[in-house]
Design a protein around this motif. Structure first.
Motif, short mmCIF file in Angstrom:
data_model
loop_
_atom_site.label_atom_id
_atom_site.label_comp_id
_atom_site.label_asym_id
_atom_site.label_seq_id
_atom_site.Cartn_x
_atom_site.Cartn_y
_atom_site.Cartn_z
N LEU A 89 0.87 -1.18 0.00
CA LEU A 89 0.00 0.00 0.00
C LEU A 89 0.90 1.23 0.00
N PHE A 90 0.81 2.04 -1.05
CA PHE A 90 1.60 3.27 -1.16
C PHE A 90 0.76 4.44 -0.66
N ILE A 91 1.34 5.23 0.22
CA ILE A 91 0.63 6.39 0.76
C ILE A 91 1.28 7.67 0.25
N ASP A 92 0.54 8.41 -0.56
CA ASP A 92 1.00 9.72 -1.03
C ASP A 92 0.54 10.74 0.01
N THR A 93 1.45 11.61 0.42
CA THR A 93 1.15 12.48 1.55
C THR A 93 1.17 13.97 1.20
N HIS A 94 0.62 14.73 2.11
CA HIS A 94 0.69 16.19 2.05
C HIS A 94 2.10 16.59 2.50
N PRO A 95 2.70 17.61 1.88
CA PRO A 95 4.03 18.01 2.35
C PRO A 95 3.98 18.55 3.78
N GLY A 96 5.11 18.50 4.45
CA GLY A 96 5.15 18.97 5.83
C GLY A 96 4.66 17.89 6.77
N LEU A 97 4.51 18.26 8.04
CA LEU A 97 4.17 17.24 9.03
C LEU A 97 2.79 17.48 9.61
N ASN A 98 1.76 17.10 8.91
CA ASN A 98 0.42 17.20 9.50
C ASN A 98 0.03 15.83 10.06
N GLU A 99 -1.19 15.76 10.56
CA GLU A 99 -1.64 14.54 11.24
C GLU A 99 -1.61 13.30 10.34
N GLU A 100 -2.10 13.45 9.11
CA GLU A 100 -2.15 12.30 8.19
C GLU A 100 -0.73 11.84 7.88
N THR A 101 0.16 12.82 7.69
CA THR A 101 1.54 12.49 7.34
C THR A 101 2.24 11.79 8.49
N LEU A 102 2.06 12.31 9.71
CA LEU A 102 2.70 11.67 10.86
C LEU A 102 2.15 10.26 11.06
N LEU A 103 0.83 10.11 10.88
CA LEU A 103 0.26 8.76 11.02
C LEU A 103 0.87 7.82 9.98
N SER A 104 0.99 8.30 8.75
CA SER A 104 1.52 7.43 7.69
C SER A 104 2.96 7.04 7.99
N ILE A 105 3.73 7.95 8.58
CA ILE A 105 5.12 7.61 8.94
C ILE A 105 5.12 6.61 10.11
N ALA A 106 4.21 6.84 11.06
CA ALA A 106 4.17 5.97 12.25
C ALA A 106 3.80 4.53 11.91
N ILE A 107 3.04 4.33 10.86
CA ILE A 107 2.61 2.96 10.55
C ILE A 107 3.37 2.35 9.38
N SER A 108 4.24 3.12 8.71
CA SER A 108 4.83 2.55 7.50
C SER A 108 5.99 1.61 7.80
N ASP A 109 6.14 0.63 6.93
CA ASP A 109 7.26 -0.30 7.01
C ASP A 109 8.47 0.29 6.31
N LEU A 110 8.20 1.16 5.35
CA LEU A 110 9.28 1.77 4.59
C LEU A 110 8.86 3.19 4.22
N LEU A 111 9.79 4.12 4.39
CA LEU A 111 9.50 5.52 4.09
C LEU A 111 10.47 6.02 3.04
N ILE A 112 9.92 6.69 2.04
CA ILE A 112 10.76 7.33 1.03
C ILE A 112 10.61 8.84 1.21
N ILE A 113 11.72 9.52 1.44
CA ILE A 113 11.68 10.98 1.56
C ILE A 113 12.30 11.56 0.29
N ILE A 114 11.55 12.43 -0.36
CA ILE A 114 12.02 13.03 -1.61
C ILE A 114 12.53 14.44 -1.34
N LEU A 115 13.67 14.75 -1.92
CA LEU A 115 14.20 16.11 -1.77
C LEU A 115 14.85 16.56 -3.06
N ARG A 116 14.84 17.85 -3.26
CA ARG A 116 15.56 18.45 -4.39
C ARG A 116 16.91 18.93 -3.87
N PRO A 117 17.88 19.08 -4.78
CA PRO A 117 19.15 19.63 -4.33
C PRO A 117 18.98 21.13 -4.07
N ASP A 118 18.46 21.45 -2.92
CA ASP A 118 18.09 22.83 -2.58
C ASP A 118 18.24 22.98 -1.07
#
Ligand SMILES: Nc1ncnc2c1ncn2[C@@H]1O[C@H](COP(=O)(O)OP(=O)(O)OP(=O)(O)O)[C@@H](O)[C@H]1O
Ligand SMILES: [Mg+2]
Lengths: 112, 259
Positions: free
Chosen positions: B137-166
């Protein structure tokens, strides 16, 4: 003081809640956070499963879990004669923003 | 197979490429024969449905309906196999379901105004895996750390963090990496997106890995071809020979091996 006593004391010091927010997990002490993280990620845990993970005796962990239920951090349910514990999440609260925005958007919905 | 793993895709800042990378990586998993679900938890600004060619009229029931008790979560899952398969010559031998968030202004307003039961969202993730027999199950999230995002991180088996060279992305990523460590995410990968061609990619990868002490799964170039597609399709299925598509397949292979 052993890890069991430390976690129990931390739980005792906490106020009663009607569920926690995911952000609350961040401010727990390491030991309690480890337990809560595990239950949250697995979805549910029995005292025995949580005890194996924490490396603590099952009866001690059962006390902790029941203490967390009493404080409103967990909820429990009897499944085939065994208590299963789950994280109890609080409702996400709404936010106050200028009233005009909501009524304008509400109108848009009714028009559909 | 049948692992039922939860994979969250996050970035601290907006517009990094979360939705595009989520749609592409999940489509690659479906092409490999897995059963995958993609859920849009960006309730306040949903978007990933666009990559699957869905518009507002085609979304009957959404995540919002489930959160307000109007239906079961599996009733909000749309089988995207045919649409995704139509993207190119790559056969989708698995299954791919999209669980969209509502695009209706009133529904978005309702969530912001009234809130919702976070426990129900949590139960919903689990039910989807069970009812749709998902491997991932892939969870696409809202940027930043809101409730849905924190929940998705708390329950995920694997987290991908995307960043630009910035620099702004670097600082924000440090916050998310810290949060993911506190929430004990079992597997963490970084993906660098939109790297300009004059940068030394190998060097960039090394710098980012040592800064965050986490592996970089891939470095994706800033691509005019991808920008031109403008989220209207699944790039890696449409242009499988492109360097961006190769990087997407690299991410999929790393995720598959890890979770
Ligand atoms: N490697 C790339 N090269 C060029 N353009 C890209 C690349 N990756 C993504 N884009 C473009 O960047 C824009 C933002 O992408 P996307 O919507 O996937 O980001 P996001 O992180 O989901 O944004 P949001 O935070 O708003 O949800 C889109 O127009 C997309 O086409
Ligand atoms: Mg997005």
């Amino acid at each position: 003081m052993g890890i069991f006593n430390r976690i129990q004391n931390e739980i005792d010091d906490r106020e009663n809640r009607e569920g926690i927010t995911p952000a609350d997990l961040l401010e727990l002490s390491m030991g309690l956070r480890r337990l809560m993280n595990r239950i949250t990620r697995e979805g549910d845990q029995t005292a025995e499963q949580a005890a194996a993970y924490m490396g603590l005796p099952a009866d001690e962990v059962e006390d902790m879990l029941n203490n967390l239920v009493a404080k409103g951090y967990l909820e429990r349910e009897l499944e085939q004669d065994v208590w299963v514990y789950r994280t109890r999440f609080a409702r996400k609260r709404g936010r106050d923003v200028p009233v005009g925005i909501w009524s304008a958007l509400g109108k848009q919905v009714k028009d559909k | 197979m049948g692992k039922g793993k939860i994979i969250s895709i996050h970035s601290f800042r907006g517009g990094t490429g979360k939705s595009n990378i989520t749609a592409n990586v999940s489509a690659q998993f479906a092409a490999k024969g897995y059963r995958v679900g993609v859920i849009d938890t960006d309730i306040q600004s949903p978007g990933i449905h666009v990559l699957f060619g869905m518009n507002e009229e085609q979304i009957d029931k959404s995540l919002n309906d489930y959160l307000y008790g109007r239906c079961k979560i599996q009733e909000t899952a749309y089988d995207m196999g045919a649409r995704v398969g139509a993207s190119g010559d790559i056969e989708i031998s698995g299954k791919i379901y999209l669980i969209p968030s509502s695009l209706r202004a009133g529904e978005i307003a309702k969530v912001l105004r009234e809130g919702y039961e976070v426990g129900l969202l949590n139960d919903g993730f689990r039910s989807l895996i069970k009812e749709l027999k998902l491997d991932y199950l892939f969870i696409d999230t809202h940027p930043g750390l809101n409730e849905e995002t924190l929940l998705s991180i708390a329950i995920s088996d694997l987290l991908i963090i995307i960043l630009r060279p910035d620099q702004q992305d670097f600082q924000g990523t440090a916050v998310t990496v810290d949060v993911s460590r506190k929430l004990e995410v079992p597997q963490l990968f970084l993906v660098i997106n939109k790297a300009i061609s004059s940068l030394d990619f190998a060097d960039l990868k090394k710098t980012v890995e040592s800064t965050f002490e986490a592996p970089v799964a891939a470095v994706l170039p800033l691509s005019e071809d991808m920008a031109r597609l403008a989220s209207s399709d699944i790039f890696s299925l449409r242009f499988p020979d492109h360097v961006v598509s190769q990087a997407i397949r690299d991410i999929a292979a790393i995720v598959e091996a890890a979770a």
